[in-house]
Write an enzyme that holds these catalytic residues in place. Structure first.
Site, mmCIF file in Angstrom:
data_model
loop_
_atom_site.group_PDB
_atom_site.id
_atom_site.type_symbol
_atom_site.label_atom_id
_atom_site.label_comp_id
_atom_site.label_asym_id
_atom_site.label_seq_id
_atom_site.Cartn_x
_atom_site.Cartn_y
_atom_site.Cartn_z
ATOM 1 N N ARG A 225 0.861 -1.189 0.000
ATOM 2 C CA ARG A 225 0.000 0.000 0.000
ATOM 3 C C ARG A 225 0.896 1.238 0.000
ATOM 4 N NH1 ARG A 225 -3.631 -2.572 -1.560
ATOM 5 N NH2 ARG A 225 -5.697 -2.864 -0.671
ATOM 6 N N HIS A 273 -1.934 0.333 -9.694
ATOM 7 C CA HIS A 273 -2.568 -0.627 -8.766
ATOM 8 C C HIS A 273 -3.129 -1.836 -9.529
ATOM 9 C CE1 HIS A 273 -4.591 -0.995 -4.574
ATOM 10 N NE2 HIS A 273 -4.462 -2.193 -5.111
HETATM 11 P P1 NDP Z 1 -1.645 -11.314 4.810
HETATM 12 O O1 NDP Z 1 -2.523 -10.804 5.893
HETATM 13 O O2 NDP Z 1 -1.741 -12.742 4.428
HETATM 14 O O3 NDP Z 1 -0.117 -11.031 5.183
HETATM 15 C C1 NDP Z 1 0.296 -9.862 5.789
HETATM 16 C C2 NDP Z 1 1.743 -10.026 6.233
HETATM 17 O O4 NDP Z 1 2.175 -8.774 6.794
HETATM 18 C C3 NDP Z 1 1.883 -11.080 7.336
HETATM 19 O O5 NDP Z 1 3.083 -11.805 7.169
HETATM 20 C C4 NDP Z 1 1.955 -10.222 8.611
HETATM 21 O O6 NDP Z 1 2.688 -10.797 9.681
HETATM 22 C C5 NDP Z 1 2.703 -9.014 8.091
HETATM 23 N N1 NDP Z 1 2.477 -7.858 8.955
HETATM 24 C C6 NDP Z 1 1.322 -7.201 9.198
HETATM 25 N N2 NDP Z 1 1.514 -6.198 10.085
HETATM 26 C C7 NDP Z 1 2.824 -6.237 10.405
HETATM 27 C C8 NDP Z 1 3.626 -5.475 11.277
HETATM 28 N N3 NDP Z 1 3.138 -4.477 12.012
HETATM 29 N N4 NDP Z 1 4.936 -5.806 11.376
HETATM 30 C C9 NDP Z 1 5.448 -6.828 10.662
HETATM 31 N N5 NDP Z 1 4.732 -7.597 9.811
HETATM 32 C C10 NDP Z 1 3.438 -7.300 9.688
HETATM 33 O O7 NDP Z 1 -1.897 -10.375 3.549
HETATM 34 P P2 NDP Z 1 -1.685 -10.697 2.001
HETATM 35 O O8 NDP Z 1 -0.349 -11.289 1.824
HETATM 36 O O9 NDP Z 1 -2.842 -11.437 1.464
HETATM 37 O O10 NDP Z 1 -1.753 -9.226 1.385
HETATM 38 C C11 NDP Z 1 -0.832 -8.242 1.776
HETATM 39 C C12 NDP Z 1 -1.229 -6.882 1.231
HETATM 40 O O11 NDP Z 1 -0.990 -6.810 -0.162
HETATM 41 C C13 NDP Z 1 -2.699 -6.506 1.348
HETATM 42 O O12 NDP Z 1 -3.023 -6.082 2.650
HETATM 43 C C14 NDP Z 1 -2.820 -5.405 0.333
HETATM 44 O O13 NDP Z 1 -2.536 -4.156 0.949
HETATM 45 C C15 NDP Z 1 -1.748 -5.733 -0.692
HETATM 46 N N6 NDP Z 1 -2.316 -6.127 -1.989
HETATM 47 C C16 NDP Z 1 -2.028 -5.380 -3.102
HETATM 48 C C17 NDP Z 1 -2.490 -5.735 -4.333
HETATM 49 C C18 NDP Z 1 -2.110 -4.945 -5.536
HETATM 50 O O14 NDP Z 1 -2.629 -5.211 -6.626
HETATM 51 N N7 NDP Z 1 -1.199 -3.988 -5.429
HETATM 52 C C19 NDP Z 1 -3.342 -6.922 -4.522
HETATM 53 C C20 NDP Z 1 -3.566 -7.647 -3.307
HETATM 54 C C21 NDP Z 1 -3.069 -7.250 -2.099
HETATM 55 P P3 NDP Z 1 2.190 -12.157 10.375
HETATM 56 O O15 NDP Z 1 2.416 -13.242 9.351
HETATM 57 O O16 NDP Z 1 3.071 -12.313 11.549
HETATM 58 O O17 NDP Z 1 0.730 -11.963 10.703
HETATM 59 C C1 OXD Z 2 -5.823 -5.143 -2.995
HETATM 60 C C2 OXD Z 2 -6.456 -6.040 -3.920
HETATM 61 O O1 OXD Z 2 -5.942 -5.376 -1.785
HETATM 62 O O2 OXD Z 2 -6.594 -5.633 -5.100
HETATM 63 O O3 OXD Z 2 -5.177 -4.196 -3.438
HETATM 64 O O4 OXD Z 2 -6.798 -7.155 -3.568
#
Ligand code: NDP
Ligand code: OXD
Length: 310
Positions: A225, A273
């Site tokens: 993000r 995005h």
């Molecule tokens: P998940 O919830 O599966 O994974 C999030 C990861 O971030 C986990 O490993 C978590 O740690 C870690 N995390 C969260 N908060 C912290 C913190 N404060 N400190 C350290 N680590 C942290 O999410 P996804 O992998 O499914 O998606 C990740 C992000 O990707 C989404 O939230 C979204 O913003 C973005 N996204 C973007 C897209 C695009 O097209 N650009 C499409 C889809 C998603 P832990 O494992 O310990 O919980």
């Molecule tokens: C996002 C998505 O979270 O497209 O950005 O899934």
């Protein structure tokens, strides 16, 4: 069962996949169909207007049509007693893997340098870096981060690490975790992939202080993000050359404003995005599974933790 679809995206591509996977449901498109808000059981949403979901008094579940729920959680009227589920879909993961692998290979193989050379008609060969030794780090080792780690390992990127809130035991991935682990993690990342959710704890995580921990000439790819990044600090690091180049898919303001400096920087690659996009057919199967679990009184997969913000 009644379902409402609320999204700035067109409902038409969803109609058939939802009917196929949840034949028992009547699905209404918000803003198109006439709807009795009190009769709606489930809401399928992407960036609904703040305050809108609170109007549906009898919701049994809210299903986010993307992985990131940051926009939803900013709505302080969001009904917290209603289960909120985010999208985890193999197609979403494979889209992200393609995006990340593309940029890792792009920077690893100096394609950004050859693009500049082409514009200047320069024929100069550079050594190819050693894939096994190239230090790639992934901020966020969740669904998407782990998918990318797996693909990179298959390609021979064996100096792989990741940072998450809780430590991970993933074969071939050096795990760093928590606040104490962040700087040691960053110090050894030549290519940094950002796949963190935007939460109170990750807001502005990539700032002057943390960017300075990256090795000189590091690369950044952000598909998590925009709010993870302090733009002025990243721009300064890109201008000084401390960060050699960045590929950015997400921004503090989207669409990226016309006058934003990123557009014109030749070491910045902007995409709108699109790193990974939700696919109606595969997502509808997952939505159906989530609704079945909720209807059976079971906890669905991928429930959002309101306290953690993801
Ligand atoms: P998940 O919830 O599966 O994974 C999030 C990861 O971030 C986990 O490993 C978590 O740690 C870690 N995390 C969260 N908060 C912290 C913190 N404060 N400190 C350290 N680590 C942290 O999410 P996804 O992998 O499914 O998606 C990740 C992000 O990707 C989404 O939230 C979204 O913003 C973005 N996204 C973007 C897209 C695009 O097209 N650009 C499409 C889809 C998603 P832990 O494992 O310990 O919980
Ligand atoms: C996002 C998505 O979270 O497209 O950005 O899934």
């Amino acid at each position: 069962m009644k379902i409402v679809f609320i999204s700035p995206d067109d409902f038409a591509p969803w109609r058939k996949p939802l009917r196929l996977n949840i034949p028992e449901a009547d699905v209404f498109a918000w803003g198109v169909d006439s709807i009795d808000e009190n009769e709606i059981d489930y809401a399928l949403v992407w960036k609904p207007a703040p305050g809108l979901l609170a109007r549906f008094r009898n919701l049994k579940g809210i299903i986010n049509l993307g992985a990131g729920v940051d926009a939803l959680l900013q709505d302080h009227t969001l009904p917290q007693a209603v289960p909120l589920v985010r999208l985890v879909d193999e197609r979403l993961t494979s889209g992200m893997v393609e995006y990340m692998v593309h940029w890792v290979l792009h920077f690893h193989r100096d394609l950004h340098v050859y693009a500049r050379q082409q514009r200047a008609r320069v024929w100069t060969q550079h050594d190819n870096a050693d894939t096994q030794k190239r230090r790639v780090g992934i901020l966020g080792l969740g669904e998407l981060g782990q998918g990318c780690a797996h693909a990179l390992l298959m390609l021979g990127f064996e100096s792989l690490s990741g940072w998450s809130r809780t430590p991970k035991d993933l074969p071939g991935v050096r795990s760093f975790a928590g606040e104490d682990g962040l700087k040691p993690f960053l110090r050894q990342c030549e290519i940094l992939l950002c796949l963190l959710p935007h939460t109170a704890a990750t807001q502005g995580l990539l700032n002057a202080e943390t960017l300075a921990e990256l090795p000189q000439g590091a690369f950044i790819v952000n598909a998590g993000r925009g709010g993870l990044v302090v733009d002025d600090d990243l721009i300064a690091a890109l201008e000084s050359g401390h960060i050699a180049a960045a590929a950015l898919d997400v921004f503090n303001t989207e669409p990226l404003p016309d006058d934003h400096p990123y557009w014109a920087m030749d070491n910045v690659f902007v995409t709108p995005h699109i790193a990974s996009l939700t696919t109606p057919m595969s997502s509808s199967e997952i939505i159906a599974k989530t609704i079945r679990a909720l209807e059976n009184g079971e906890a669905p997969d991928n429930l959002v933790d309101f306290d953690q913000g993801y």
